[in-house]
Enzyme design. Structure first.
Site, mmCIF file in Angstrom:
data_model
loop_
_atom_site.group_PDB
_atom_site.id
_atom_site.type_symbol
_atom_site.label_atom_id
_atom_site.label_comp_id
_atom_site.label_asym_id
_atom_site.label_seq_id
_atom_site.Cartn_x
_atom_site.Cartn_y
_atom_site.Cartn_z
ATOM 1 N N VAL A 11 69.077 -38.271 24.474
ATOM 2 C CA VAL A 11 69.841 -37.162 25.047
ATOM 3 C C VAL A 11 69.047 -35.856 24.999
ATOM 4 O O VAL A 11 68.947 -35.141 25.995
ATOM 5 C CB VAL A 11 71.186 -37.001 24.300
ATOM 6 N N THR A 121 77.721 -36.657 20.247
ATOM 7 C CA THR A 121 79.117 -37.112 20.277
ATOM 8 C C THR A 121 79.703 -36.973 18.872
ATOM 9 O O THR A 121 79.261 -37.661 17.949
ATOM 10 C CB THR A 121 79.169 -38.576 20.754
ATOM 11 N N GLU A 158 71.965 -44.311 29.930
ATOM 12 C CA GLU A 158 70.555 -44.675 29.821
ATOM 13 C C GLU A 158 70.159 -45.456 31.062
ATOM 14 O O GLU A 158 70.953 -46.211 31.618
ATOM 15 C CB GLU A 158 70.312 -45.487 28.545
ATOM 16 N N ASN A 214 84.404 -42.620 26.851
ATOM 17 C CA ASN A 214 83.718 -43.858 26.462
ATOM 18 C C ASN A 214 84.715 -44.964 26.125
ATOM 19 O O ASN A 214 84.500 -46.135 26.454
ATOM 20 C CB ASN A 214 82.778 -43.604 25.276
ATOM 21 N N TYR A 257 82.673 -54.954 35.723
ATOM 22 C CA TYR A 257 81.883 -56.192 35.739
ATOM 23 C C TYR A 257 82.053 -56.985 34.447
ATOM 24 O O TYR A 257 81.755 -56.482 33.355
ATOM 25 C CB TYR A 257 80.401 -55.882 35.992
ATOM 26 N N CYS A 266 76.282 -46.390 22.205
ATOM 27 C CA CYS A 266 77.464 -45.521 22.253
ATOM 28 C C CYS A 266 78.824 -46.197 22.322
ATOM 29 O O CYS A 266 79.688 -45.879 21.520
ATOM 30 C CB CYS A 266 77.280 -44.508 23.368
ATOM 31 N N LYS A 327 70.949 -53.241 28.504
ATOM 32 C CA LYS A 327 71.254 -53.147 29.938
ATOM 33 C C LYS A 327 69.925 -52.959 30.661
ATOM 34 O O LYS A 327 68.915 -52.652 30.013
ATOM 35 C CB LYS A 327 72.219 -51.990 30.216
ATOM 36 N N ARG A 334 69.843 -51.221 20.942
ATOM 37 C CA ARG A 334 70.902 -50.973 19.958
ATOM 38 C C ARG A 334 72.167 -51.737 20.372
ATOM 39 O O ARG A 334 72.599 -51.641 21.503
ATOM 40 C CB ARG A 334 71.168 -49.462 19.851
HETATM 41 N N1 LIG Z 1 71.894 -42.380 24.109
HETATM 42 C C1 LIG Z 1 72.755 -42.016 25.034
HETATM 43 O O1 LIG Z 1 72.740 -42.513 26.153
HETATM 44 C C2 LIG Z 1 73.792 -40.974 24.755
HETATM 45 C C3 LIG Z 1 73.985 -40.460 23.470
HETATM 46 N N2 LIG Z 1 74.949 -39.518 23.236
HETATM 47 C C4 LIG Z 1 75.107 -38.938 21.895
HETATM 48 O O2 LIG Z 1 74.041 -38.009 21.698
HETATM 49 C C5 LIG Z 1 73.621 -38.017 20.323
HETATM 50 C C6 LIG Z 1 72.134 -38.335 20.240
HETATM 51 O O3 LIG Z 1 71.940 -39.648 20.723
HETATM 52 P P1 LIG Z 1 70.488 -40.227 21.057
HETATM 53 O O4 LIG Z 1 69.724 -39.199 21.823
HETATM 54 O O5 LIG Z 1 70.689 -41.570 21.615
HETATM 55 O O6 LIG Z 1 69.875 -40.317 19.564
HETATM 56 P P2 LIG Z 1 68.384 -40.654 19.120
HETATM 57 O O7 LIG Z 1 68.498 -41.379 17.834
HETATM 58 O O8 LIG Z 1 67.610 -41.232 20.250
HETATM 59 O O9 LIG Z 1 67.754 -39.193 18.829
HETATM 60 C C7 LIG Z 1 68.169 -38.349 17.806
HETATM 61 C C8 LIG Z 1 66.958 -37.492 17.379
HETATM 62 O O10 LIG Z 1 67.380 -36.485 16.458
HETATM 63 C C9 LIG Z 1 66.321 -36.264 15.535
HETATM 64 N N3 LIG Z 1 66.829 -35.538 14.368
HETATM 65 C C10 LIG Z 1 67.625 -35.977 13.354
HETATM 66 N N4 LIG Z 1 67.860 -34.977 12.489
HETATM 67 C C11 LIG Z 1 67.234 -33.875 12.947
HETATM 68 C C12 LIG Z 1 67.120 -32.521 12.492
HETATM 69 N N5 LIG Z 1 67.724 -32.104 11.377
HETATM 70 N N6 LIG Z 1 66.379 -31.668 13.223
HETATM 71 C C13 LIG Z 1 65.766 -32.076 14.350
HETATM 72 N N7 LIG Z 1 65.842 -33.339 14.838
HETATM 73 C C14 LIG Z 1 66.563 -34.230 14.136
HETATM 74 C C15 LIG Z 1 65.812 -37.666 15.258
HETATM 75 O O11 LIG Z 1 64.508 -37.643 14.700
HETATM 76 C C16 LIG Z 1 65.855 -38.280 16.668
HETATM 77 O O12 LIG Z 1 64.629 -38.115 17.356
HETATM 78 C C17 LIG Z 1 74.541 -39.017 19.627
HETATM 79 O O13 LIG Z 1 75.630 -38.320 19.087
HETATM 80 C C18 LIG Z 1 75.002 -39.923 20.750
HETATM 81 O O14 LIG Z 1 76.250 -40.494 20.480
HETATM 82 C C19 LIG Z 1 75.725 -39.014 24.235
HETATM 83 C C20 LIG Z 1 75.565 -39.463 25.522
HETATM 84 C C21 LIG Z 1 74.577 -40.460 25.891
HETATM 85 O O1 LIG Z 2 77.929 -41.915 25.300
HETATM 86 C C1 LIG Z 2 76.967 -42.520 25.740
HETATM 87 O O2 LIG Z 2 75.942 -42.758 25.115
HETATM 88 C C2 LIG Z 2 76.982 -43.074 27.124
HETATM 89 O O3 LIG Z 2 77.558 -44.417 27.040
HETATM 90 C C3 LIG Z 2 77.582 -45.121 28.265
HETATM 91 O O4 LIG Z 2 76.267 -45.248 28.815
HETATM 92 P P1 LIG Z 2 75.224 -46.384 28.325
HETATM 93 O O5 LIG Z 2 75.656 -46.924 27.005
HETATM 94 O O6 LIG Z 2 73.874 -45.779 28.457
HETATM 95 O O7 LIG Z 2 75.289 -47.549 29.410
HETATM 96 P P2 LIG Z 2 76.431 -48.158 30.361
HETATM 97 O O8 LIG Z 2 75.860 -48.262 31.714
HETATM 98 O O9 LIG Z 2 77.707 -47.457 30.217
HETATM 99 O O10 LIG Z 2 76.572 -49.631 29.778
HETATM 100 C C4 LIG Z 2 77.100 -49.879 28.484
HETATM 101 C C5 LIG Z 2 77.298 -51.353 28.276
HETATM 102 O O11 LIG Z 2 78.411 -51.823 29.063
HETATM 103 C C6 LIG Z 2 78.038 -52.970 29.798
HETATM 104 N N1 LIG Z 2 78.809 -52.979 31.065
HETATM 105 C C7 LIG Z 2 78.822 -51.886 31.867
HETATM 106 C C8 LIG Z 2 79.566 -51.879 33.037
HETATM 107 C C9 LIG Z 2 80.313 -53.015 33.396
HETATM 108 O O12 LIG Z 2 81.014 -53.072 34.435
HETATM 109 N N2 LIG Z 2 80.270 -54.094 32.582
HETATM 110 C C10 LIG Z 2 79.540 -54.108 31.418
HETATM 111 O O13 LIG Z 2 79.548 -55.123 30.675
HETATM 112 C C11 LIG Z 2 76.531 -52.840 30.010
HETATM 113 O O14 LIG Z 2 75.948 -54.095 30.243
HETATM 114 C C12 LIG Z 2 76.108 -52.224 28.692
HETATM 115 O O15 LIG Z 2 75.904 -53.225 27.716
HETATM 116 C C13 LIG Z 2 78.423 -44.311 29.276
HETATM 117 O O16 LIG Z 2 78.429 -44.976 30.540
HETATM 118 C C14 LIG Z 2 77.869 -42.883 29.445
HETATM 119 O O17 LIG Z 2 78.705 -42.128 30.298
HETATM 120 C C15 LIG Z 2 77.810 -42.224 28.061
HETATM 121 O O18 LIG Z 2 77.237 -40.933 28.140
#
Ligand SMILES: NC(=O)C1=CN([C@@H]2O[C@H](COP(=O)(O)OP(=O)(O)OC[C@H]3O[C@@H](n4cnc5c(N)ncnc54)[C@H](O)[C@@H]3O)[C@@H](O)[C@H]2O)C=CC1
Ligand SMILES: O=C(O)[C@H]1O[C@H](OP(=O)(O)OP(=O)(O)OC[C@H]2O[C@@H](n3ccc(=O)[nH]c3=O)[C@H](O)[C@@H]2O)[C@H](O)[C@@H](O)[C@@H]1O
Length: 437
Positions: A11, A121, A158, A214, A257, A266, A327, A334
């Site tokens: 993110v 989040t 992602e 979510n 799906y 997430c 995916k 994860r």
């Molecule tokens: N991965 C996704 O698609 C999405 C994630 N989120 C939310 O966003 C947040 C972050 O998720 P990701 O980016 O996937 O996590 P991530 O684990 O990929 O990245 C988190 C980063 O924060 C760094 N970090 C930890 N403590 C720190 C500190 N004190 N100062 C500076 N950096 C520090 C870590 O080294 C790491 O690089 C979570 O709350 C997640 O639920 C929300 C929407 C989409």
């Molecule tokens: O909070 C988050 O991190 C993110 O979580 C999901 O995004 P993401 O986990 O990257 O991927 P998705 O495309 O949502 O897929 C999640 C999982 O659901 C599954 N999926 C998705 C859609 C579907 O119809 N059926 C299904 O089994 C995918 O295969 C995958 O394992 C949400 O779609 C994002 O809006 C949100 O920001």
């Protein structure tokens, strides 16, 4: 405007790069020295389509900088986004230690007004904790400096993160002051020039919106998986049912799906966290408990189909797996359904040959060499007793079935994502099982 993004993960890196692309001057901060050193050299730690070019472009333009030291830029920035991880605690609740650590660092070092925006989040009430942590540090220093907090949950997916961020359906922002609203409007206006879709609200509602979104999407998936399992028993086809219901505007056709369960960093984490928040407030989230239960069982479905085919005798069977990532278009594993499947196959005495276009390194990091890694889809199926399709990468959609049939020991295909046509598979001489038909 100058801003800081703390946490340079999926993110944080996407957020920082996209803001830089719009002309904002961005400092991306992370405690992981290796990550930052690599990013300074232009090495991107994750696979995300389009990200690498965008990072390089903005780095070269001088709008995107990387550092491990927040204090280097704290005096310069007007807004700080906190995008650090919020992993599940032992009881499933979101662990806020990184979020509060960032707040304390800000409080210990700030010299002027700053808007601290939580993008991670986080459960309702976190903004209050962030405010308190900053204030406590200011009090310890004996200084009075004004600051604002806001909530701006992220909805990117992602694999499609850049386009999701650059053209969002909407942006949700929880604010407590006009100053915060004005700063956030300035930041997001360039993304939404012709149709300003920032929804401002109070902070607790913004925090809750993220979990509700979510949880709703996860509910749709588990609901469809439940329908699919019933379709299979009573002789209906879930693909037809999906088309039939998805064309109703009130339902919509996305995220319907059926498959082998949702994974990723997430949905599983956020559904657990919301159940936990409710429990702490003596309210049972009955629907979400069922959503989780269905998903856990769904991850074993393909294994049970394999077991049934071989009458429970899987010892020594050679199994090909296509897809390891949770995916397509990501290397993220994860909570990937592939991990549950592999564990079950190995426990049953199978040998696993897996192929994934980008997640092999990540798989080696997670589970090492307990499975074999194939160099392509054909290499994976050599002498295989079954092929299991786990992730629907595009390159798996049109393989040469005649070549595959010659390579496999048994022409058995178990499709966990319903991407193949039953008739075509049978015409090609395969025994074919999928989900919900
Ligand atoms: N991965 C996704 O698609 C999405 C994630 N989120 C939310 O966003 C947040 C972050 O998720 P990701 O980016 O996937 O996590 P991530 O684990 O990929 O990245 C988190 C980063 O924060 C760094 N970090 C930890 N403590 C720190 C500190 N004190 N100062 C500076 N950096 C520090 C870590 O080294 C790491 O690089 C979570 O709350 C997640 O639920 C929300 C929407 C989409
Ligand atoms: O909070 C988050 O991190 C993110 O979580 C999901 O995004 P993401 O986990 O990257 O991927 P998705 O495309 O949502 O897929 C999640 C999982 O659901 C599954 N999926 C998705 C859609 C579907 O119809 N059926 C299904 O089994 C995918 O295969 C995958 O394992 C949400 O779609 C994002 O809006 C949100 O920001």
């Amino acid at each position: 405007m100058k801003i800081a993004i703390v946490g340079t993960g999926y993110v944080g890196l996407v957020t920082g790069t996209c803001f830089a692309e719009m002309g904002t001057e961005v400092f991306c901060v992370d405690v992981n020295t290796e990550k930052i050193e690599n990013l300074k050299k232009g090495i991107i730690p994750i696979y995300e389509p389009g990200l690498e070019d965008m990072v390089h472009r903005n780095q070269q333009a001088g709008r995107l900088q990387f550092t491990t030291d927040l204090t280097e830029c704290l005096d310069e920035v007007e807004v700080l986004f906190s995008a650090v991880g919020t992993p599940p605690d032992e009881d499933g609740s979101a662990d806020l230690k990184y979020v509060l650590e960032v707040a304390r660092t800000v409080g210990r070092n700030m010299k002027k007004h700053i808007l601290v925006v939580t993008k991670s989040t986080v459960p309702v009430g976190t903004a209050k904790k962030v405010r308190r942590a900053i204030q406590e540090e200011l009090d310890k220093r004996g200084v009075e400096i004004e600051f604002d907090v806001a909530s701006n949950p992220e909805f990117l997916k992602e694999g499609a993160a850049i386009s999701d961020f650059m053209s969002p359906d909407r942006v949700v922002v929880g604010v407590e002051s006009e100053r915060a609203e004005e700063l956030m409007t300035r930041l997001y206006r360039p993304f939404l020039l012709n149709n300003f879709r920032v929804i401002f609200m109070d902070v607790p509602s913004a925090e809750m919106t993220k979990y509700a979104a979510n949880a709703m999407l996860a509910t749709r998936i588990s609901f469809m998986n439940d329908i699919a399992n019933l379709c299979e028993i009573i002789g209906a086809d879930v693909n037809m049912v999906r088309k039939g219901i998805g064309s109703d505007n009130r339902i919509g056709n996305r995220f319907l799906y059926a498959g082998i369960g949702y994974g990723g960093s997430c949905f599983p984490k956020d559904v657990k966290a919301l159940i936990n928040t409710a429990k702490q407030n003596n309210y049972p989230m009955r629907i979400l408990q069922a959503v989780e239960e269905v998903n856990d069982e769904q991850k074993s479905l393909l294994f049970h189909k394999l077991e049934k085919h071989f009458n429970g005798d899987l010892k020594g069977k050679r199994i090909a797996i296509w897809g390891l990532a949770f995916k397509p278009e990501t290397d993220d594993m994860r909570e990937a359904p592939s991990l549950v499947l592999i564990e079950k196959l190995l426990a049953a005495g199978c040998e696993v040959y897996a192929y994934d276009p980008v997640a092999v390194e990540e798989s080696k990091r997670r589970i090492g060499d307990v499975i074999h890694y194939a160099k392509d889809i054909y290499d994976a199926v050599v002498d295989a007793d079954a092929l299991m399709l786990v992730t629907e990468w595009k390159e798996f959609r049109m393989p040469s079935w005649s070549a595959i049939k010659k390579l496999m020991a048994t022409p058995l295909v178990l499709d966990g994502r319903n991407i193949y046509d039953i008739k075509e598979m049978e015409e090609n001489g395969f025994i074919y099982h999928c989900i919900g038909r």
